[in-house]
Design a protein around this motif. Sequence first.
Motif, PDB file in Angstrom:
ATOM      1  N   PHE A  16     -20.576 -11.784  35.500  1.00  0.00           N
ATOM      2  CA  PHE A  16     -21.753 -12.404  34.809  1.00  0.00           C
ATOM      3  C   PHE A  16     -21.580 -14.206  35.190  1.00  0.00           C
ATOM      4  O   PHE A  16     -22.231 -14.655  35.368  1.00  0.00           O
ATOM      5  N   HIS A  17     -20.382 -14.512  34.921  1.00  0.00           N
ATOM      6  CA  HIS A  17     -20.121 -15.935  34.849  1.00  0.00           C
ATOM      7  C   HIS A  17     -20.146 -16.477  36.497  1.00  0.00           C
ATOM      8  O   HIS A  17     -20.571 -17.681  36.659  1.00  0.00           O
ATOM      9  N   THR A  18     -19.658 -15.666  37.237  1.00  0.00           N
ATOM     10  CA  THR A  18     -19.711 -15.934  38.657  1.00  0.00           C
ATOM     11  C   THR A  18     -21.198 -16.080  39.075  1.00  0.00           C
ATOM     12  O   THR A  18     -21.811 -17.115  39.627  1.00  0.00           O
ATOM     13  N   LEU A  19     -22.112 -15.146  38.654  1.00  0.00           N
ATOM     14  CA  LEU A  19     -23.373 -15.366  38.961  1.00  0.00           C
ATOM     15  C   LEU A  19     -24.357 -16.525  38.577  1.00  0.00           C
ATOM     16  O   LEU A  19     -24.975 -17.006  38.943  1.00  0.00           O
ATOM     17  N   CYS A  20     -23.897 -16.542  37.061  1.00  0.00           N
ATOM     18  CA  CYS A  20     -24.314 -18.004  36.442  1.00  0.00           C
ATOM     19  C   CYS A  20     -24.045 -19.132  36.875  1.00  0.00           C
ATOM     20  O   CYS A  20     -24.939 -19.935  37.008  1.00  0.00           O
ATOM     21  N   ALA A  21     -22.916 -19.200  37.420  1.00  0.00           N
ATOM     22  CA  ALA A  21     -22.424 -20.349  38.293  1.00  0.00           C
ATOM     23  C   ALA A  21     -22.995 -20.574  39.718  1.00  0.00           C
ATOM     24  O   ALA A  21     -23.504 -21.572  39.918  1.00  0.00           O
ATOM     25  N   LEU A  23     -26.161 -19.456  40.322  1.00  0.00           N
ATOM     26  CA  LEU A  23     -27.416 -19.895  39.788  1.00  0.00           C
ATOM     27  C   LEU A  23     -27.680 -21.135  39.159  1.00  0.00           C
ATOM     28  O   LEU A  23     -28.640 -21.658  38.700  1.00  0.00           O
ATOM     29  N   ASN A  24     -26.487 -22.141  38.971  1.00  0.00           N
ATOM     30  CA  ASN A  24     -26.353 -23.176  38.405  1.00  0.00           C
ATOM     31  C   ASN A  24     -26.853 -23.132  36.998  1.00  0.00           C
ATOM     32  O   ASN A  24     -27.475 -24.195  36.512  1.00  0.00           O
ATOM     33  N   MET A  25     -26.434 -22.110  36.192  1.00  0.00           N
ATOM     34  CA  MET A  25     -26.897 -22.076  34.772  1.00  0.00           C
ATOM     35  C   MET A  25     -25.892 -22.880  33.997  1.00  0.00           C
ATOM     36  O   MET A  25     -24.669 -22.618  34.108  1.00  0.00           O
ATOM     37  N   ASP A  26     -26.482 -23.805  33.241  1.00  0.00           N
ATOM     38  CA  ASP A  26     -25.741 -24.345  32.141  1.00  0.00           C
ATOM     39  C   ASP A  26     -25.418 -23.659  31.009  1.00  0.00           C
ATOM     40  O   ASP A  26     -25.858 -22.358  30.928  1.00  0.00           O
ATOM     41  N   ASP A  55     -27.161  -7.298  37.416  1.00  0.00           N
ATOM     42  CA  ASP A  55     -28.182  -6.876  38.178  1.00  0.00           C
ATOM     43  C   ASP A  55     -29.609  -7.700  38.209  1.00  0.00           C
ATOM     44  O   ASP A  55     -29.993  -7.839  39.404  1.00  0.00           O
ATOM     45  N   ASP A  56     -29.866  -8.032  37.277  1.00  0.00           N
ATOM     46  CA  ASP A  56     -31.099  -8.864  37.280  1.00  0.00           C
ATOM     47  C   ASP A  56     -30.743 -10.346  37.809  1.00  0.00           C
ATOM     48  O   ASP A  56     -31.622 -10.818  38.695  1.00  0.00           O
ATOM     49  N   LEU A  57     -29.580 -10.915  37.477  1.00  0.00           N
ATOM     50  CA  LEU A  57     -28.966 -11.959  38.120  1.00  0.00           C
ATOM     51  C   LEU A  57     -29.145 -12.039  39.649  1.00  0.00           C
ATOM     52  O   LEU A  57     -29.378 -13.092  40.444  1.00  0.00           O
TER      53      LEU A  57
END
Length: 155
Positions: A16-21, A23-26, A55-57
Amino acid sequence: MATITQQNQKWLLKKFHTLCARLNMDAEMKLALLSGYGVESSKDLSNVDLMKICDDLNDILNPQDAKRDRMRKRVIAAIGGWLRLIGKGNEGVDYIKGVACRAAKIGNFNQISLDRLTTIYNMFLKRQKDAKAVNEVAGRIAYEARFGNNENLQN
């Protein structure tokens, strides 16, 4: 020793955190995403919710993967429909994937390209439509041969 569920959750949290990173999510964006699930921390999510979010990310990050996945499911449904139409409807998913692999001349279902999946999907849909049309005509001819030509039966 950590249980399997805890190990899965650790892996899903990392994903989750890898995908957020990627996607440049703060932090604010992550919090907004998590609030949709009624939690303030990703650690409070169930494994099922974590998998869905991941999956969505991933679909956002890799839209081609999402398209291929949807087309794989459509190919399975189209081949399954055709098999039911020809009387082999009790075959499993592995058999259906094997049919797709033979049609694509590839050994692994997941390696079939999007273009090839689209072609196979369209061909099996066409086969279903053709078979239904032929069955309808053949049924009408058989009926007329048995009971005679009745002009009142026209569509």
